[in-house]
Design an enzyme around this catalytic site. Sequence first.
Site, PDB file in Angstrom:
ATOM      1  CD  GLU A  45      -2.907   0.865   2.464  1.00 25.22           C
ATOM      2  OE1 GLU A  45      -3.890   1.613   2.543  1.00 25.22           O
ATOM      3  OE2 GLU A  45      -2.671  -0.046   3.295  1.00 25.22           O
ATOM      4  CE  LYS A 114      -7.431   1.131   3.036  1.00 20.35           C
ATOM      5  NZ  LYS A 114      -6.228   1.234   3.894  1.00 20.35           N
ATOM      6  CB  CYS A 175      -4.879  -2.470   3.681  1.00 20.23           C
ATOM      7  SG  CYS A 175      -4.075  -2.794   5.274  1.00 20.23           S
ATOM      8  CG  LEU A 359      22.756  -5.182  31.254  1.00 22.91           C
ATOM      9  CD1 LEU A 359      21.450  -5.498  30.547  1.00 22.91           C
ATOM     10  CD2 LEU A 359      23.900  -5.934  30.584  1.00 22.91           C
ATOM     11  CB  SER A 360      19.214  -2.393  35.724  1.00 21.76           C
ATOM     12  OG  SER A 360      18.227  -3.346  35.377  1.00 21.76           O
ATOM     13  CB  ILE A 363      13.361  -9.364  33.890  1.00 27.91           C
ATOM     14  CG1 ILE A 363      13.193 -10.520  32.896  1.00 27.91           C
ATOM     15  CG2 ILE A 363      12.105  -8.518  33.985  1.00 27.91           C
ATOM     16  CD1 ILE A 363      12.307 -11.623  33.390  1.00 27.91           C
ATOM     17  CB  SER A 365      18.017  -3.497  31.267  1.00 25.77           C
ATOM     18  OG  SER A 365      18.462  -4.244  32.374  1.00 25.77           O
TER      19      SER A 365
END
Length: 707
Positions: A45, A114, A175, A359-360, A363, A365
């Site tokens: 589309e 459309k 669509c 990054l701690s 779960i 991160s």
Amino acid sequence: MPHFVTLAACVLNQWALDFDGNYARIRESIVRAKACGARLRVGPELEIPGYGCQDHFLESDTRQHSWEVLARLLRDPALHGILIDTGMPVLHRSTQYNCRVLILDGAILLIRPKMHLANDGNYRELRWFAGWTRPASIEDHVLPQIVADVAGQRVAAFGDALVDALDACVGVELCEELFTPQSPHVAMALDGAEIIINSSASHHELRKLQRRVDLIREATLKCGGIYVYANQQGCDGDRVYYDGSAMVLANGRVLAMARQFSLADVDVVLATADLDAVRAFRAAASSRSLQAAAESASRFPRVAAAIALATPCALGTCAPSRPIAVRLLAPAEEIGLGPACWLWDYVRRAGLGGFFLPLSGGIDSCATAVIVHSMCRLVVAAAPDDARVLADVRRITGLADYVPRSARELAARIFCTAYMGSANSTPATRDRARRLAHAIGSHHIDLDMDAVVAAVVALFARVTGRTPQYAVHGGSAAENLALQNIQARLRMLLAYLFAALVPWVRGTPKALLVLGAANADESLRGYFTKYDCSSADLNPIGSISKADLRMFIDYARVHMQLDILSEFLAAMPSAELVPAAEGGRLQSDEEEMGMTYDELSVFGRLRKIEKCGPYSMFIHLLHLWHFDADVGLSPQAVAEKVKRFFFYYSINRHKMTTITPAYHADNYSPDDNRFDLRQFLYNSAWSWQFRAIDSAVEQMAVSHTIS
């Protein structure tokens, strides 16, 4: 002679307003389809300007450049000999429509607007386009001079018509029209359309592909016929990811299907179908024949196409495609692939050098890091066979001859993680973060930020003469919250500092995109600090619930062979922003929120998907939590949970106005910026609504007493 037609459904990674790139991908797909013997090519589309132009659709430039691209396609003799379906905005009698343009041998056969527009969720088509409200009718459209000169025609048919090839009839559906109760393909099929083509820009959501397949299968089972479905793929500049999965079905059977997630810019799925089998299928259904012959049945205008769609072949030299089994991915697989492909599109188009993630050791991160790892796996798998992917890798890394050999090796060059510890952090989270970084190969930094926190607190004390204390040391709630927020917001500052300068330290040329890691449940509850390290450039998990993230981590533990992930699954969710309480008791996210993550997911789905306010949510939850013997909560307890949720939801809703752009993966998403359009200033007392809940509780108590 058999009537076997070879059809091509194309998946293109289009980019909004990238007219050069979009043209090149369209042309490549047509050339490839034609080389494989296809006589009909269907594209996504609005593929010429890209689907996601949004308010750029209101600019005359977008229409002008779309016509220029179309003129270029028309004048190319290499594209003759195949019926081409492409898409662009068209201004007809001063009204703009989302259109398909069918072309053949340098001429325009039909401009099909459309009729039913997508205007909910992530879609705002009514903002830019009108729907064509006259089914089975056409009129003349005066072509712009640039196209009229090339095509040798002054006008083209505009409206809802069928295309009559020399040996088959083609109908056009767009669509959203497939998803409507009165889909156009029904009337078209009853009037003789044997092939229905559908050009789509359908985005990925968890568990959504099944619905697409079922709708198309049902359409061809009920009506008979061949259905050719094309779809966009990739991130075209927004939060959604279009997941490809073009397919061809005939009489309820899937003949071919493209990959759902792919790094390829162009994918062409081909199938050969038997027109005689379609005609036999329909003739055998007497009820269908009666409806087709009825006086009330729609009769469509026809546009002639001087092309035979059936491929000439001697008996025994060609055959229709055999049905295939459709493999639908599990939601955990989709989480690992969709956001990964979205991240790859974003970083390669942004022209930056990779990603930076705080990054701690928790779960969220962790899930974000694993998604980047999945992205690296996809890139390494694709690079040997896809020159574009390899070129992107070399441009991002700045290494002209680099060929990635493993996901860990690639991550070491384009992915930086950092554990930003404080006096309140535990050795366990620090160690988990370090070992996860080692497992996936990221360049990892381990730092302590106590000196920076102390400097900010000292500045405040110097200015005010007062030094705030944590609650465990006798401080007030305001002091306790402020001290937590200092740490959280400094992590955002440090993330952007390191993302900008770590590449400079390492001698690599480009800065990194900062990734956030706030899940949908925490965003819904507002359980995060505004402008903390959840404020980033991108958030791959922002519309994914904690439960689905845990499911993904468990899947990745096995299928990506990351044993360290079992420790993340076992760990208690904790922000680690305050000192441990007496006896070493750690801060607990669920205790602080006053609700579990599982409860939050239920609240969120009732609020967004089921459209519940406080009172109707209470009624729903009575059946889930009170009348269910396994839960057995009292009506009063259910009421208190509902009221607590709506109180915190409303006082924290303002945080969603500044939320990091997140990958859209689920209808459950609370994304305020586009998907979840609700106010951010509430009367948090909810006095009328909460009185209605309290009244219902009282009535239940009275009824129980009487009984």
